[in-house]
Design an enzyme around this catalytic site. Structure first.
Site, PDB file in Angstrom:
ATOM      1  N   SER A 171      35.732  34.050  49.920  1.00 35.10           N
ATOM      2  CA  SER A 171      36.358  33.980  48.586  1.00 35.10           C
ATOM      3  C   SER A 171      35.395  34.489  47.540  1.00 35.10           C
ATOM      4  CB  SER A 171      36.723  32.531  48.253  1.00 35.10           C
ATOM      5  OG  SER A 171      35.531  31.814  47.920  1.00 35.10           O
ATOM      6  N   ASP A 172      35.939  34.996  46.456  1.00 33.82           N
ATOM      7  CA  ASP A 172      35.069  35.207  45.313  1.00 33.82           C
ATOM      8  C   ASP A 172      34.700  33.824  44.806  1.00 33.82           C
ATOM      9  OD1 ASP A 172      35.116  37.625  42.570  1.00 33.82           O
ATOM     10  OD2 ASP A 172      33.617  36.162  43.220  1.00 33.82           O
ATOM     11  N   TRP A 173      33.656  33.771  44.066  1.00 33.52           N
ATOM     12  CA  TRP A 173      33.108  32.456  43.655  1.00 33.52           C
ATOM     13  C   TRP A 173      34.043  31.792  42.643  1.00 33.52           C
ATOM     14  CZ3 TRP A 173      30.709  34.853  47.122  1.00 33.52           C
ATOM     15  CH2 TRP A 173      29.568  34.370  47.746  1.00 33.52           C
ATOM     16  N   GLY A 174      34.685  30.742  43.116  1.00 35.08           N
ATOM     17  CA  GLY A 174      35.664  30.084  42.257  1.00 35.08           C
ATOM     18  C   GLY A 174      37.034  30.691  42.367  1.00 35.08           C
ATOM     19  N   GLY A 175      37.262  31.467  43.418  1.00 36.02           N
ATOM     20  CA  GLY A 175      38.556  32.131  43.553  1.00 36.02           C
ATOM     21  C   GLY A 175      39.555  31.378  44.399  1.00 36.02           C
TER      22      GLY A 175
END
Ligand code: GLC
Length: 731
Positions: free
Chosen positions: A263-267
């Site tokens: 995942s993207d960070w916080g995605g």
């Protein structure tokens, strides 16, 4: 195929374990990867399986200590290895041995149109990641350049899917030879920073398959990428970090991707979707670390305790879990557990030489009237350098690609070192842009404050320009919010900070002006007819000043070509012409469809300021007549290219193809090949392009990829708007 492999691995495992104690096959690197993965999987508890599917710190995920499976460490970014951060923070940890070589931004690499440079780039940055003991490099970014306002275009590889695909593959292959995985990002449709966490991209299947996915497909199928990063935005109402169609159906099933989706960070936002929609490794989820009922905030991740609880009470599939675990184990065995990986190196002379070479091949000479360039120090004794971007360091800022470079040669220093006492160099600020000097507690050490007013700055620059033989204006953008930086888009395509006024005022008193644009995006140039020279220098990293001086002084003959269109004005871009770019809407409809960049300009007969594929040289090239002949199931196009000038140069010969008769409308022409050839003065070389059937296909939403019989035209030239020879053929 992969399922067969897994079954075979399971059988092999069963057989090999019947008559011997459970030898730890997963540790035996002579065994096939799938056998090792199955062996490790068979030994893991439910808790251990879930434990490797999410972060344990800002940039790492857990291993399985009981089995001797190490943690996985990730790092930004695409242009260099980010300084070490604190366990659970973005700020740097304050190490003194984690500075890096800052390589040119990927727009510069794309502008080199050189697969050789891409390989050199991947090798070098992969060695730095390996030396820093990082297992996953969070890059390259290959999102398509849809709008000139996107704050992160500098991290990407332009507007054409074929070019972006071809240019990312060698980088990927060479990084991974270091036992470091790439994490190709941001998959997919992350074409703006505005509202990036929330906008739902509404894209027709034609544009999805022909424009926005091909570079990722090349990264997976040709590059062999070991991991992919899901994007923040949504498509068809699902976040791209857990999007069933994009991750499961297309990436994993259609393309056969065997790696891990990170995942993207916080995605990651929805537990059920995170479980079923293709996410394998959850990173950076926003937990405040305090009110988690599980104690440790990382246990609150969607793929942590919430997942374990669902598995324990039968609400989640064990098969789905095991597929995730296999993918993360593969990633681990290819990197952290790979005992054959090299040692790597950091900040070596070779890496700095590589950065300088890539920069020199990516710089684009856009305009060169009256042969104002290269500088002739026999005739030029007084050089005035104007502009904040001549003295500003650009490796700090811009978001997650920000670096702590061991060194960064600014343009003014590069020029001073190269010219020495052969000419007098004076400097004027001209304008004050942004005083940014720190990012994530990394400090450039340069105080850019200047007490003068805008008028005083311009007056001082004009007074100096009156005395100079030539003026080099270093302008463009920078890495501050609202410029070329993550998290926000630009407000306009015009140069910021009154640069246009400075250029206008200088050209009133001096006719020998060269404007150098330090940027990762197109900018408007209302003064274009008042200056003799324009150079796009991109963000060049540690060797910026040296590479720019190499080109300005003619030590390097510029050979870069634009990887994206420079429109005259924003409305000449498809997304903006159709009012299809929105900063704060929850829905962004890509109304221009496949007509992105030059595809739009040619469909609408709009003359750009500088066209896709444009770039000049200090020499000239002549193209012979293209010939076409059958070659297997496809065709071969050949032609001679001659260097008709007085010095060696590199020419990027481009092949575009148009489909003269198709059941669906197609672009006027599309890039389907390029060759960068080095020619000595007077030398001629034969250039050959292979045209395959796949290159002639288009995507029909009803039928999939189709190849229709009929007439095609091959256009060969030096730019999309500089076609030198054409030849027809019939399929
Ligand atoms: C950022 C970026 C991504 C980066 C990640 C880790 O928000 O979108 O490109 O790799 O988070 O810093």
């Amino acid at each position: 195929m992969k399922h067969t492999l897994i079954a075979a691995a399971g059988l092999l495992l069963a057989v090999s374990c019947t008559n011997t104690p459970k030898t730890r096959i997963y540790l035996d690197e002579s065994q096939p990867l799938e056998v090792r993965v199955e062996d490790a999987l068979s030994r893991m508890t439910l808790e251990e399986k879930v434990g490797i599917l999410h972060a344990q710190s800002k940039f790492s995920s857990a291993g399985v200590p009981r089995l001797g499976i190490p943690e996985l460490w990730t790092t930004d970014g695409p242009h260099g290895i980010r300084p070490e951060v604190k366990w659970d923070e973005w700020d740097q940890a304050g190490w003194t041995n984690d500075s890096c070589t800052a390589y040119p931004a990927l727009t510069c690499l794309a502008a080199s149109w050189s697969e050789e440079m891409s390989a050199l780039y991947g090798k070098s940055i992969g060695e730095e990641a390996r030396y820093r003991e990082k297992d996953v490099l969070l890059g390259p970014g290959v999102n398509i350049y849809r709008t000139p306002l996107c704050g992160r275009n500098f991290e990407y590889m332009g507007e054409d899917p074929f070019l972006a695909g071809k240019m990312c593959v060698p980088y990927i292959q060479e990084v991974q030879k270091n036992g470091v995985a790439v994490c190709v990002k941001h998959y997919a449709l992350n074409n703006q920073e505005a509202n990036r966490h929330h906008y739902n991209a509404v894209v027709d299947d034609r544009a999805l398959y022909e424009i926005y996915l091909p570079a990722f497909k090349a990264a997976v199928q040709e590059g062999g990428a070991w991991s992919i990063m899901g994007a923040y935005n949504l498509f068809e109402g699902e976040h791209l970090c857990h999007n069933d169609r994009i991750l499961n159906k297309i990436l994993k099933e259609e393309w056969g991707f065997d790696g891990a989706v990170i995942s993207d960070w916080g995605g990651t936002h929805v537990t059920e979707e995170a479980i079923t929609n293709g996410l394998d490794l959850e990173m950076g989820t926003g937990t405040n670390g305090l009110d988690s009922k599980y104690g440790n905030s990382y246990d609150a991740y969607h793929l942590a305790m919430p997942y374990l609880e669902r598995l324990r009470d039968g609400r989640a599939s064990m098969d789905v879990l095991n597929d995730k675990v296999r993918r993360v184990l593969r990633l681990n065995f290819r990197t952290a557990m790979n005992s054959n990986k090299p040692y790597g190196s950091l900040n070596s002379p070779e890496h700095n030489e590589a950065a300088r070479k890539i920069a020199g091949e990516g710089i684009v000479l856009l305009k060169n009237e009256n042969n104002i360039l290269p500088l002739d120090l026999e005739k030029t004794s007084k050089i005035l350098v104007v502009g904040e971007n001549a003295i500003k360091k650009m490796t700090v800022g811009g978001g997650s690609s920000s670096l702590k470079a061991q060194n960064e040669c600014t343009p003014i220093v590069g020029l001073q070192e190269a010219i020495g006492d052969k000419a007098q160099i004076t400097y004027q600020r001209g304008y004050v842009g942004d005083l940014l000097r720190t990012y994530n507690s990394v400090d450039t050490g340069i105080d850019l404050t200047d007490p003068r007013t805008e008028e005083e700055l311009i007056a001082d620059a004009v007074a100096a320009a009156k005395e100079a033989d030539i003026v080099l204006f270093f302008g463009g953008l920078n890495k501050s919010k609202g410029q070329d930086a993550e998290g926000r888009d630009r407000a306009a395509m015009a140069l910021p900070y009154a640069q246009d006024k400075v250029i206008d005022a200088i050209t009133e008193v001096n006719k020998n002006v060269v404007v150098l644009i330090v940027s990762g995006n197109a900018v408007e140039m209302p003064w274009i007819d008042k200056v003799d020279g324009v150079v796009e220098t991109w963000f060049l990293g540690s060797q910026a000043g040296h590479a720019i001086a190499d080109v300005l002084l003619g030590k390097v003959n510029p050979s870069g070509k634009l990887p994206f269109t420079f429109p005259v004005k924003l409305e000449d871009n498809g997304a903006h012409a159709l009012n299809a770019y929105h900063k704060d809407s929850l829905s962004v409809e890509y109304k221009e469809g496949i007509y992105v960049g030059y595809r739009w300009a040619e469909k609408q007969n709009i003359k750009p300021l500088f066209a896709f594929g444009h770039g000049l040289s200090y020499t000239t090239f002549e193209y012979g007549e293209a010939k076409c002949s059958k070659s297997g199931s496809g065709y071969k196009v050949t032609l001679n290219v001659t260097n008709t000038g007085a010095r060696e140069g590199k020419e990027i010969v481009q092949l575009y193809i148009s489909d003269e008769e198709s059941s669906l409308e197609r672009p006027v022409k599309e890039l389907k090949g390029f060759k960068k050839v080095t020619l000595a003065a007077g030398e001629t070389k034969k250039v050959t392009f292979e045209i395959t059937e796949d290159m002639l296909k288009f995507y029909d939403p009803e039928k999939g990829w189709v190849l229709e019989k009929g007439k095609f035209t091959a256009h060969v030239g030096a730019a999309s708007d500089d076609i030198r020879t054409t030849v027809d053929f019939t399929k």
